[in-house]
Every structure is written in structure tokens, then in C-alpha cells.
Design a protein around this motif. Structure first.
Motif, PDB file in Angstrom:
ATOM      1  N   GLU A  13      -5.293   6.035  -6.310  1.00  0.00           N
ATOM      2  CA  GLU A  13      -3.974   5.470  -6.532  1.00  0.00           C
ATOM      3  C   GLU A  13      -3.701   4.324  -5.560  1.00  0.00           C
ATOM      4  OE1 GLU A  13      -0.964   8.757  -8.297  1.00  0.00           O
ATOM      5  OE2 GLU A  13      -1.413   8.964  -6.163  1.00  0.00           O
ATOM      6  N   HIS A  14      -2.842   3.420  -6.001  1.00  0.00           N
ATOM      7  CA  HIS A  14      -2.430   2.300  -5.168  1.00  0.00           C
ATOM      8  C   HIS A  14      -0.973   1.997  -5.495  1.00  0.00           C
ATOM      9  CE1 HIS A  14      -2.703  -1.100  -2.629  1.00  0.00           C
ATOM     10  NE2 HIS A  14      -3.012  -2.019  -3.518  1.00  0.00           N
ATOM     11  N   GLY A  15      -0.347   1.166  -4.676  1.00  0.00           N
ATOM     12  CA  GLY A  15       1.043   0.829  -4.931  1.00  0.00           C
ATOM     13  C   GLY A  15       1.653   0.095  -3.769  1.00  0.00           C
ATOM     14  N   ALA A  16       2.952   0.306  -3.569  1.00  0.00           N
ATOM     15  CA  ALA A  16       3.681  -0.380  -2.509  1.00  0.00           C
ATOM     16  C   ALA A  16       4.754   0.535  -1.952  1.00  0.00           C
ATOM     17  CB  ALA A  16       4.308  -1.665  -3.030  1.00  0.00           C
ATOM     18  N   THR A  17       5.201   0.214  -0.744  1.00  0.00           N
ATOM     19  CA  THR A  17       6.182   1.020  -0.025  1.00  0.00           C
ATOM     20  C   THR A  17       7.251   0.109   0.563  1.00  0.00           C
ATOM     21  OG1 THR A  17       4.413   2.549   0.642  1.00  0.00           O
ATOM     22  CG2 THR A  17       6.522   2.719   1.820  1.00  0.00           C
ATOM     23  N   VAL A  18       8.513   0.456   0.345  1.00  0.00           N
ATOM     24  CA  VAL A  18       9.615  -0.170   1.073  1.00  0.00           C
ATOM     25  C   VAL A  18       9.975   0.745   2.237  1.00  0.00           C
ATOM     26  CG1 VAL A  18      11.967  -1.050   0.986  1.00  0.00           C
ATOM     27  CG2 VAL A  18      10.503  -1.217  -1.038  1.00  0.00           C
ATOM     28  N   HIS A  19      10.116   0.142   3.426  1.00  0.00           N
ATOM     29  CA  HIS A  19      10.397   0.969   4.604  1.00  0.00           C
ATOM     30  C   HIS A  19      11.316   0.234   5.565  1.00  0.00           C
ATOM     31  CE1 HIS A  19       7.618  -1.264   7.379  1.00  0.00           C
ATOM     32  NE2 HIS A  19       7.019  -1.557   6.245  1.00  0.00           N
ATOM     33  N   PHE A  20      12.022   1.013   6.360  1.00  0.00           N
ATOM     34  CA  PHE A  20      12.737   0.449   7.489  1.00  0.00           C
ATOM     35  C   PHE A  20      11.709  -0.018   8.518  1.00  0.00           C
ATOM     36  CE2 PHE A  20      16.149   3.200   5.822  1.00  0.00           C
ATOM     37  CZ  PHE A  20      17.214   2.312   5.850  1.00  0.00           C
ATOM     38  N   VAL A  21      11.990  -1.133   9.159  1.00  0.00           N
ATOM     39  CA  VAL A  21      11.042  -1.710  10.110  1.00  0.00           C
ATOM     40  C   VAL A  21      11.294  -1.135  11.498  1.00  0.00           C
ATOM     41  CG1 VAL A  21      10.221  -3.831  11.194  1.00  0.00           C
ATOM     42  CG2 VAL A  21      10.855  -3.819   8.772  1.00  0.00           C
ATOM     43  N   SER A  22      10.204  -0.750  12.146  1.00  0.00           N
ATOM     44  CA  SER A  22      10.242  -0.309  13.531  1.00  0.00           C
ATOM     45  C   SER A  22       9.257  -1.157  14.331  1.00  0.00           C
ATOM     46  CB  SER A  22       9.868   1.175  13.635  1.00  0.00           C
ATOM     47  OG  SER A  22       8.502   1.364  13.314  1.00  0.00           O
ATOM     48  N   ALA A  23       9.158  -0.889  15.616  1.00  0.00           N
ATOM     49  CA  ALA A  23       8.213  -1.624  16.455  1.00  0.00           C
ATOM     50  C   ALA A  23       6.769  -1.293  16.098  1.00  0.00           C
ATOM     51  CB  ALA A  23       8.477  -1.322  17.925  1.00  0.00           C
ATOM     52  N   ASP A  24       6.545  -0.199  15.392  1.00  0.00           N
ATOM     53  CA  ASP A  24       5.212   0.230  14.977  1.00  0.00           C
ATOM     54  C   ASP A  24       4.859  -0.493  13.679  1.00  0.00           C
ATOM     55  OD1 ASP A  24       2.841   1.585  14.675  1.00  0.00           O
ATOM     56  OD2 ASP A  24       3.755   3.465  14.027  1.00  0.00           O
ATOM     57  N   LEU A  25       3.830  -1.315  13.676  1.00  0.00           N
ATOM     58  CA  LEU A  25       3.475  -2.145  12.526  1.00  0.00           C
ATOM     59  C   LEU A  25       3.323  -1.303  11.270  1.00  0.00           C
ATOM     60  CD1 LEU A  25       2.641  -4.951  11.415  1.00  0.00           C
ATOM     61  CD2 LEU A  25       0.276  -4.338  11.978  1.00  0.00           C
ATOM     62  N   ASP A  26       4.115  -1.637  10.245  1.00  0.00           N
ATOM     63  CA  ASP A  26       4.101  -0.935   8.962  1.00  0.00           C
ATOM     64  C   ASP A  26       4.292   0.571   9.140  1.00  0.00           C
ATOM     65  OD1 ASP A  26       3.622  -3.361   7.641  1.00  0.00           O
ATOM     66  OD2 ASP A  26       1.457  -3.142   7.857  1.00  0.00           O
ATOM     67  N   GLY A  27       5.003   0.955  10.190  1.00  0.00           N
ATOM     68  CA  GLY A  27       5.120   2.372  10.503  1.00  0.00           C
ATOM     69  C   GLY A  27       6.517   2.935  10.445  1.00  0.00           C
ATOM     70  N   GLY A  28       7.515   2.135  10.073  1.00  0.00           N
ATOM     71  CA  GLY A  28       8.879   2.637  10.022  1.00  0.00           C
ATOM     72  C   GLY A  28       9.091   3.609   8.880  1.00  0.00           C
ATOM     73  N   PRO A  29      10.196   4.334   8.883  1.00  0.00           N
ATOM     74  CA  PRO A  29      10.456   5.360   7.867  1.00  0.00           C
ATOM     75  C   PRO A  29      10.470   4.781   6.452  1.00  0.00           C
ATOM     76  CG  PRO A  29      11.979   5.600   9.706  1.00  0.00           C
ATOM     77  CD  PRO A  29      11.262   4.309   9.923  1.00  0.00           C
ATOM     78  N   ALA A  30       9.752   5.444   5.546  1.00  0.00           N
ATOM     79  CA  ALA A  30       9.631   4.989   4.162  1.00  0.00           C
ATOM     80  C   ALA A  30      10.891   5.320   3.376  1.00  0.00           C
ATOM     81  CB  ALA A  30       8.415   5.607   3.494  1.00  0.00           C
ATOM     82  N   SER A  60       0.857  -1.182   0.000  1.00  0.00           N
ATOM     83  CA  SER A  60       0.000   0.000   0.000  1.00  0.00           C
ATOM     84  C   SER A  60       0.893   1.232   0.000  1.00  0.00           C
ATOM     85  CB  SER A  60      -0.934   0.041   1.219  1.00  0.00           C
ATOM     86  OG  SER A  60      -0.253   0.531   2.368  1.00  0.00           O
ATOM     87  N   LEU A  61       0.278   2.366  -0.192  1.00  0.00           N
ATOM     88  CA  LEU A  61       0.995   3.637  -0.135  1.00  0.00           C
ATOM     89  C   LEU A  61       0.945   4.126   1.309  1.00  0.00           C
ATOM     90  CD1 LEU A  61      -0.397   5.248  -3.406  1.00  0.00           C
ATOM     91  CD2 LEU A  61       1.858   4.203  -3.064  1.00  0.00           C
ATOM     92  N   LEU A  62       1.848   3.575   2.113  1.00  0.00           N
ATOM     93  CA  LEU A  62       1.890   3.966   3.524  1.00  0.00           C
ATOM     94  C   LEU A  62       2.024   5.485   3.643  1.00  0.00           C
ATOM     95  CD1 LEU A  62       4.259   1.168   4.890  1.00  0.00           C
ATOM     96  CD2 LEU A  62       1.796   1.364   5.251  1.00  0.00           C
ATOM     97  N   PRO A  63       1.384   6.085   4.664  1.00  0.00           N
ATOM     98  CA  PRO A  63       0.772   5.432   5.829  1.00  0.00           C
ATOM     99  C   PRO A  63      -0.662   4.932   5.635  1.00  0.00           C
ATOM    100  CG  PRO A  63       0.660   7.799   6.072  1.00  0.00           C
ATOM    101  CD  PRO A  63       1.446   7.542   4.814  1.00  0.00           C
ATOM    102  N   ARG A  64      -1.178   4.972   4.405  1.00  0.00           N
ATOM    103  CA  ARG A  64      -2.518   4.437   4.174  1.00  0.00           C
ATOM    104  C   ARG A  64      -2.480   2.909   4.214  1.00  0.00           C
ATOM    105  NH1 ARG A  64      -6.485   7.497   2.771  1.00  0.00           N
ATOM    106  NH2 ARG A  64      -7.651   5.896   1.646  1.00  0.00           N
ATOM    107  N   HIS A  65      -3.519   2.341   4.805  1.00  0.00           N
ATOM    108  CA  HIS A  65      -3.796   0.902   4.759  1.00  0.00           C
ATOM    109  C   HIS A  65      -2.651   0.047   5.311  1.00  0.00           C
ATOM    110  CE1 HIS A  65      -7.182   2.254   2.470  1.00  0.00           C
ATOM    111  NE2 HIS A  65      -6.447   2.621   1.433  1.00  0.00           N
ATOM    112  N   ARG A  66      -2.307   0.308   6.540  1.00  0.00           N
ATOM    113  CA  ARG A  66      -1.396  -0.598   7.228  1.00  0.00           C
ATOM    114  C   ARG A  66      -2.113  -1.927   7.479  1.00  0.00           C
ATOM    115  NH1 ARG A  66       1.376   3.212  11.955  1.00  0.00           N
ATOM    116  NH2 ARG A  66       1.954   4.960  10.590  1.00  0.00           N
ATOM    117  N   GLY A  67      -1.326  -2.988   7.675  1.00  0.00           N
ATOM    118  CA  GLY A  67      -1.932  -4.271   7.997  1.00  0.00           C
ATOM    119  C   GLY A  67      -2.319  -5.065   6.757  1.00  0.00           C
ATOM    120  N   LEU A  68      -3.359  -5.889   6.893  1.00  0.00           N
ATOM    121  CA  LEU A  68      -3.734  -6.862   5.870  1.00  0.00           C
ATOM    122  C   LEU A  68      -4.866  -6.365   4.976  1.00  0.00           C
ATOM    123  CD1 LEU A  68      -3.676 -10.055   8.130  1.00  0.00           C
ATOM    124  CD2 LEU A  68      -1.835  -9.180   6.672  1.00  0.00           C
ATOM    125  N   GLN A  69      -5.146  -7.132   3.911  1.00  0.00           N
ATOM    126  CA  GLN A  69      -6.261  -6.902   2.978  1.00  0.00           C
ATOM    127  C   GLN A  69      -6.198  -5.503   2.364  1.00  0.00           C
ATOM    128  OE1 GLN A  69      -9.621  -7.896   5.539  1.00  0.00           O
ATOM    129  NE2 GLN A  69      -9.591 -10.014   4.808  1.00  0.00           N
TER     130      GLN A  69
END
Length: 219
Positions: A132-149, A111-120
């Protein structure tokens, strides 16, 4: 040369994209191992076919997430991994794990984070009427799908798209291009996560995620 380990749970299509980029000379790293939390994950066969060591660490064999993540770290450290790349790894990692690997742990999210974290995410894009839709590569943090893009790829949603078609478009048109590129930038030192959370790209802070237009030739 940096040592990269990949965590998977299923098909391993992004894993294959990473291996293919390496074979084309675009990804200057050594793949030291692939771990799955599921027996028989098809991605393990992809790794084995490429001559990459594989291991299965079953989450069901452990009493809690902390014990499972500790076992993952033991395997990764046995391979002396410098970087850990999540490629369809369907487990929520503990803060202890993400802190241990901070700045060396990557994920791709459809997804285009921060939109639509998680599943489905694809169904949620349609339900929300996103253009629009797409994908994001990010550094992983303790915050689910919330690390820096790091980088995002996007496209326009068509009126004919359903969730399955969106999933196919995200994988084919975005994920298999931006993930190998992001990993290549990281292992070469072009991309760094600073302790305060700033993403540096070639010595300058990123004010917004990189895009498909920033891909280098071959990706």
C-alpha cells in the motif's frame, strides 16, 4: 474566519486544491498570502490568479536556517496568519519556527507515515515491496515528518506502478482530497492539537488517523 497562509516551493498543485475547495464553499477561511522560497515557482502564478497576495523569501539570502525562518515568521505575522499550511515547501524548518506555530502548522507528506519519512518516497515504496501507498496530513513538529497524523489516504500498489505513476496516483487520488478536508476541519475548529500532543476531532481524541472514508461530500 481564520486567516491561512501557504508555503510552497514549486508547482502548487496542493495549493490549487485548497483554492478550489475554497471557491466551492468547502473551506471556510481567508487565504491571506502564499510564500515561496524560490523565484518563479509556478504556484505563485496560481495564487496571483486567485487574487491571493504572494511573497518570495529566498533561503539563499540568509546566513542560516534560523535567520530564514525568522524572516518567514515576519512575513506570516505581517499577514496576521492564524494557520500556516505547507504545500510542497522543500525546506526543513527549525525547532524555533515549529514551536512558534505549534498547533497551527500543517504538512502533507507523500507516504503512509511513519513509513518513509523524507524524500524519494515513491521509489522507496517500490524498493521495500510495500503493498500500500498513499499520503498523510499531519501537524508539524520539530521532528521531520513526525508530527501527529490527522488523516491518511491509501491505495493498493499495482505491479505496473513505477515511481512516476505512484507520484501521480498519490496526488490525484489522495492528496488533493485529504489536504483541503484537513485544513477545513482545522479552521472550523473540528480538529485541534492539544499541548500534550493529542489530536482531538470533534471533542474526542483520535486513536488513529482519519481516512478517505471520513471525507465529507465535495472533497
Amino acid at each position: 474566519m481564520k486567516r491561512v497562509a501557504v508555503l510552497i516551493s514549486g508547482e502548487g498543485r496542493n495549493l490549487q486544491a485548497l483554492l478550489d475547495a475554497h471557491d466551492r464553499g468547502l473551506l471556510p477561511a481567508t487565504f491571506v498570502g502564499v510564500v515561496s522560497n524560490r523565484d518563479g515557482a509556478p504556484g505563485l502564478r496560481r495564487a496571483a490568479a486567485a487574487g491571493v497576495p504572494v511573497a518570495v523569501v529566498r533561503h539563499g539570502d540568509f546566513p542560516d536556517r534560523e535567520a530564514f525562518d525568522a524572516a518567514l515568521t515576519l512575513q506570516l505575522e505581517a499577514w496576521r496568519a492564524d494557520w500556516v499550511v505547507l504545500a510542497g515547501f522543500m525546506r526543513v524548518l527549525t525547532p524555533a519556527f515549529t514551536t512558534h506555530w505549534q498547533g497551527r502548522l500543517l504538512n502533507i507528506h507523500p507516504s503512509l507515515l511513519p513509513r518513509h519519512r523524507g524524500l524519494q518516497t515513491h521509489q522507496r515504496v517500490l524498493q521495500a515491496g510495500d503493498r500500500e501507498h498513499g499520503a498523510t496530513v499531519h501537524f508539524v513538529s520539530a521532528d521531520l515528518d513526525g508530527g501527529p497524523a490527522i488523516i491518511q489516504g491509501r491505495f493498493t500498489v499495482s505491479a505496473e506502478d513505477d515511481a512516476q505513476q505512484l507520484a501521480q496516483r498519490v496526488m490525484k487520488d489522495v492528496e488533493v482530497h485529504i489536504y483541503p478536508q484537513a485544513v477545513a476541519w482545522c479552521v472550523s475548529g473540528d480538529l485541534q492539537l492539544m499541548p500534550e500532543g493529542t489530536v482531538m476531532f470533534r471533542g474526542a481524541p483520535l486513536s488513529a488517523p482519519l481516512t478517505l472514508a471520513d471525507l465529507e461530500p465535495g472533497f
